[in-house]
Write an enzyme that holds these catalytic residues in place. Structure first.
Site, PDB file in Angstrom:
ATOM      1  CD  GLU A 145      -1.548  -2.047   1.920  1.00 43.73           C
ATOM      2  OE1 GLU A 145      -0.305  -2.513   1.994  1.00 43.73           O
ATOM      3  OE2 GLU A 145      -2.455  -2.807   2.445  1.00 43.73           O
ATOM      4  CE  LYS A 190      23.095  -2.715  -2.818  1.00 48.50           C
ATOM      5  NZ  LYS A 190      22.279  -4.228  -3.056  1.00 48.50           N
ATOM      6  CB  ILE A 231      26.222  -3.942 -19.192  1.00 51.94           C
ATOM      7  CG1 ILE A 231      27.283  -2.948 -19.237  1.00 51.94           C
ATOM      8  CG2 ILE A 231      26.225  -4.739 -18.136  1.00 51.94           C
ATOM      9  CD1 ILE A 231      28.695  -3.347 -19.427  1.00 51.94           C
ATOM     10  CB  CYS A 271      27.183  -2.075 -10.885  1.00 49.38           C
ATOM     11  SG  CYS A 271      25.878  -3.262 -11.333  1.00 49.38           S
ATOM     12  CD  GLU A 274      28.559   2.526 -11.073  1.00 45.92           C
ATOM     13  OE1 GLU A 274      27.698   1.616 -10.932  1.00 45.92           O
ATOM     14  OE2 GLU A 274      28.904   3.392 -10.284  1.00 45.92           O
ATOM     15  CG  HIS A 281      22.843   4.846 -12.298  1.00 48.30           C
ATOM     16  ND1 HIS A 281      24.263   4.591 -12.277  1.00 48.30           N
ATOM     17  CD2 HIS A 281      22.349   3.904 -11.833  1.00 48.30           C
ATOM     18  CE1 HIS A 281      24.521   3.427 -12.097  1.00 48.30           C
ATOM     19  NE2 HIS A 281      23.359   2.742 -11.675  1.00 48.30           N
TER      20      HIS A 281
HETATM   21  N1  GLN Z   1      23.221  -7.999 -17.690  1.00 47.57           N
HETATM   22  C1  GLN Z   1      22.406  -7.150 -16.876  1.00 47.57           C
HETATM   23  C2  GLN Z   1      21.927  -5.836 -17.199  1.00 47.57           C
HETATM   24  O1  GLN Z   1      22.436  -5.334 -18.231  1.00 47.57           O
HETATM   25  C3  GLN Z   1      23.580  -6.699 -15.471  1.00 47.57           C
HETATM   26  C4  GLN Z   1      22.782  -5.674 -14.528  1.00 47.57           C
HETATM   27  C5  GLN Z   1      23.520  -5.482 -13.322  1.00 47.57           C
HETATM   28  O2  GLN Z   1      24.747  -5.131 -13.531  1.00 47.57           O
HETATM   29  N2  GLN Z   1      23.096  -5.187 -12.320  1.00 47.57           N
HETATM   30  O3  GLN Z   1      20.754  -5.535 -16.700  1.00 47.57           O
HETATM   31 ZN    ZN Z   2      26.063  -3.572 -13.476  1.00 46.97          ZN
END
Ligand code: GLN
Ligand code: ZN
Length: 766
Positions: free
Chosen positions: A16, A115, A442, A654, A676, A705
């Site tokens: 909710e 995190k 990726i 990442c 990343e 992002h």
């Molecule tokens: N192969 C996944 C994607 O491209 C990798 C995702 C990730 O690193 N969290 O979405």
């Molecule tokens: Zn990633």
């Protein structure tokens, strides 16, 4: 022996809160309605806990977005850039910090998110300024006390939950480097004193101060801050009847007992996590034995969904009773229950033999009640529980001899590629003949509304499988055409058939189940539904080959097969508790290995095994890293090492702060790792160059992002920078991460620029 709870899930049984927040953000409901829904959730939660006889019910554990942000809001730790927006309604100020604010002439980014310890929950990172003063800003805490007071008959039962001052500071960041955040301890303790005073005036006795950093390796400054904070608070309140429960969780506190020693007398109770570290009990007991300190025993697992093993638990409690007496013991879940789903009773599609072994938040609360009853002499509950556990020991739904045989006998040949990287690289270079700086992505490509609708329709049986496959294939064809037009070197199929990279595989593996309503908050209104690994894991059949081979049949370029690695599947699931984690991990690794080999056999020459959770799953304490890497690296190698020299294994992570673990990253022995690095401006590549990382690397050249399109020149600059750090022949060019959250136009424009920049780099830098 008091029973208490550290925190209850706040998303609501039907999510909710998610729906309410999103409706509010979209202007579909007003703040009055939003608050009403929040209150309803709180009241439901409190009533559940009251119903099961919880003696101290937590309050202020509810949050509209995040409890760390709530803490910032409570003590006025609000950066000027948001404050100056001058919202009429505080909730808008609050959400602007969480989500950013883009309206009229304003364009303010959200605060950073990261995190929460080693969980999958994310919090909003506080930002501190030099000499910052704190003051009570938000009334949320006090309003919730009033509400809970209407439900319980005495303020003695209300336990406000606050993040403790040292952990709160440690979670934040300095705005500039002119000071250290722990320098703010005096200022922040004064506001805590003010808050505690106010709580006392409202008749509150018990206060929970969460200090989970006690389960980590602490710096001197943090230790000193602990000393200062708790002494100060004690001195101020020693004559009052305030009772502070200091809670730590996620790991043991033995390493920090010495700092606690001195402030042991300042607190009423200490809570320890006996699920993550059962061995600390003995030492903690002898440590507090001669004091008056109460021990809160975290004995019900707040991070996993299995029923408590009452026999073991009762043993522990009896030991503690023997040592310090029943009056000095409290029982509780190991940590807040926000990391598990709310109600198991809702699930109707789980095999009963497994379901009767499971327990969600509501059921965990009842377990505390059960444990109390057993201690009072109820043998039936105990016998029933032991029977359930025994029953599963021979269950064929869980145990599979063949799978065990394979994962229990791992000889070297299962964790070693046939030849070293240098030999493989030569063969691969010959075979693929890529230009300098090969380009790729990726894996995932935009997940549009149309695509999600198709997947949902198929799931709800509103379209046939044939129709579904046809639709997904049309997406793949589109994706390939676009990638070819742009001129990428290694193509992907786009992952259109996957809602989630772990869920997709768990649905195709024996021994793992998906729940219908098992949602857990990930951040803000985002929830995830972690799969449950309950038994021996094996492949039912090929999992990805149809899609990947279809993609390959539509292009002359190389298609990269796309798999989720064993460590990530483990880390993002609820894992079985009847065997060590490494065994479960090896079984999953073998299943992935089989899939890799199927792909190879069908002519797929490049296969990526994603392990984004490998880095973030790192244990809180350094001393536990060795064990973690022993099984995680081995798992990755089991999954990846069966292939021929010419088959190229990629991996992707990442979060790429690899300073401390670069050796372990190289031990994975992936032919190519994509990471990343755009947000750090390639700075973290320094580690790779200092270490002489031997294999190929694709440092991300733009941040996925943000919807922003990176320019050709800025990408080129990053490539140039990467080439300063790394051996040119080893560099790949790719974005930071998958592109599923982006829109098609953003992706196409960004990738076009990426390829253009690469072409310039090939000329300029070769
Ligand atoms: N192969 C996944 C994607 O491209 C990798 C995702 C990730 O690193 N969290 O979405
Ligand atoms: Zn990633």
């Amino acid at each position: 022996m008091l029973k208490h709870n550290l925190g209850f899930p706040r998303i609501g049984e039907q999510r909710e809160l998610k729906k309410a927040c999103e409706s509010y953000w979209n202007g579909k409901i007003d703040s009055v309605k939003l608050f009403e829904i929040g209150k309803k959730i709180r009241i439901e939660n409190w009533n559940i806990q009251k119903h099961y006889g919880i003696d101290l019910i937590p309050c202020n554990d509810f949050s509209f977005y995040d409890h760390v942000l709530d803490m910032s809001f409570l003590i006025g730790s609000i950066p000027d850039s948001y404050f100056n927006l001058k919202f009429k309604n505080d909730i808008d100020l609050y959400f602007s910090m969480a989500r950013g604010y883009q309206k009229h002439k304003f364009d303010i980014k959200a605060m950073e998110m990261t995190k929460w310890f080693n969980t999958n929950y994310h919090y909003i990172v506080p930002i501190f300024t030099k000499n910052q003063k704190f003051f009570i800003y938000s009334k949320k805490l006090f309003n919730e006390i009033k509400e809970l007071n209407n439900i319980v008959d005495s303020t003695d039962k209300i336990k406000p939950v606050l993040i403790g001052p040292v952990t709160y500071l440690s979670l934040g960041k300095e705005k500039d480097n002119t000071f250290h955040k722990m320098d703010l301890i005096e200022n922040i303790v004064s506001v805590y004193i003010e808050i505690i005073n106010k709580l006392l005036n409202k008749g509150i006795k018990w206060i929970q101060l969460d200090e989970p950093i006690l389960s980590m390796d602490l710096y001197d400054k943090e230790k000193e801050a602990f000393q200062y904070a708790y002494k100060k608070i004690y001195n101020y309140f020693s004559l009052s009847d305030v009772k502070i429960i200091l809670t730590s969780y996620f790991d043991g506190i033995l390493d920090n007992l010495s700092i606690i020693k001195n402030f042991n007398e300042y607190i009423t109770a200490i809570h320890i996590d006996l699920v993550e570290d059962p061995n600390q009990l003995k030492d903690v007991l002898s440590f507090i034995k001669d004091s008056k300190t109460i021990l809160s025993m975290g004995i019900v697992n707040g991070r996993n969904i299995w029923k408590n093993r009452y026999n073991d638990t009762i043993d522990k409690i009896k030991k503690a009773i023997f040592s310090i007496g029943k009056d000095r013991i409290m029982i509780a879940p190991s940590c807040s229950l926000i990391h598990i789903p709310i109600d198991l009773d809702k699930e109707n599609n789980i095999h009963l033999d497994i379901k009767e072994r499971m327990s969600f938040a509501k059921q965990k609360i009842k377990e505390l009640n059960d444990i109390e009853k057993i201690l009072e002499g109820d043998r039936n509950i105990l016998l029933k529980n032991s029977f359930l556990i025994k029953k599963l020991e021979n269950s064929t739904i869980i145990h599979n001899k063949e799978v065990k045989l394979r994962s229990d006998n791992i000889s070297n040949k299962y964790i070693q590629r046939k030849n070293d990287f240098s030999i493989r690289q030569k063969k691969q270079k010959e075979k693929f003949n890529f230009p300098l700086f090969p380009t790729t992505t990726i894996g995932s490509l935009p997940q549009t509304k149309e695509l999600r609708d198709i997947r949902n329709k198929f799931k709800n049986k509103k379209i046939s499988e044939k129709e579904y496959v046809k639709k997904i294939k049309s997406f793949i064809i589109y994706a390939i055409k676009k990638q070819e037009e742009i001129g990428l070197d290694v193509l992907v199929h786009g992952e259109f058939e996957r809602t989630d990279m772990v869920e997709y595989f768990s649905e195709k593996l024996n021994g793992i189940l998906s729940t219908d309503y098992g949602w857990v908050q990930s951040y803000g209104s985002r929830c995830v539904k972690p799969p449950v690994i309950y038994g021996d894991v094996s492949r039912i059949g090929d999992m990805t080959t149809d899609w990947i081979c279809f993609a390959q049949s539509n292009t002359n370029k190389f298609i990269k097969g796309m798999l989720t690695g064993p460590v990530t599947i483990i880390k993002w699931s609820f894992v079985r508790d009847d065997q060590p984690i490494y065994k479960t991990s090896y079984q999953i690794a073998f299943a992935i290995r089989d899939e890799v080999l199927s792909l190879e056999k069908l002519g797929i020459n490049i296969i990526q095994i994603d392990e984004p959770a490998l880095r973030e799953g790192l244990p809180l304490k350094r001393k536990n890293w060795k064990y973690y890497f022993s099984w995680s690296i081995k798992s990755f190698r089991i999954s990846s090492s069966g292939v021929k020299d010419e088959t190229q294994i990629h991996t992707h992570m990442c979060y790429s702060e690899f300073n401390d673990i670069i050796k372990q990253i190289s031990d994975l022995d992936a032919d190519v790792i994509t990471i990343e690095s755009a947000r750090s401006n390639m700075e973290l590549l320094k580690n790779f160059s200092d270490f002489y990382y031997p294999n190929e690397i694709g440092p991300g050249v733009y941040d996925i992002h943000s919807p922003r399109i990176p320019s050709v020149m800025e990408i080129y600059d990053l490539i140039k920078k990467a080439a300063n750090f790394l051996y040119k022949e080893n560099i790949w060019i790719n974005p930071d991460c998958g592109l599923k959250t982006r829109k098609w136009n953003e992706v196409l424009d960004s990738i076009k620029n990426m390829v253009k920049a690469t072409k310039i780099a090939r000329k300029e830098l070769s």
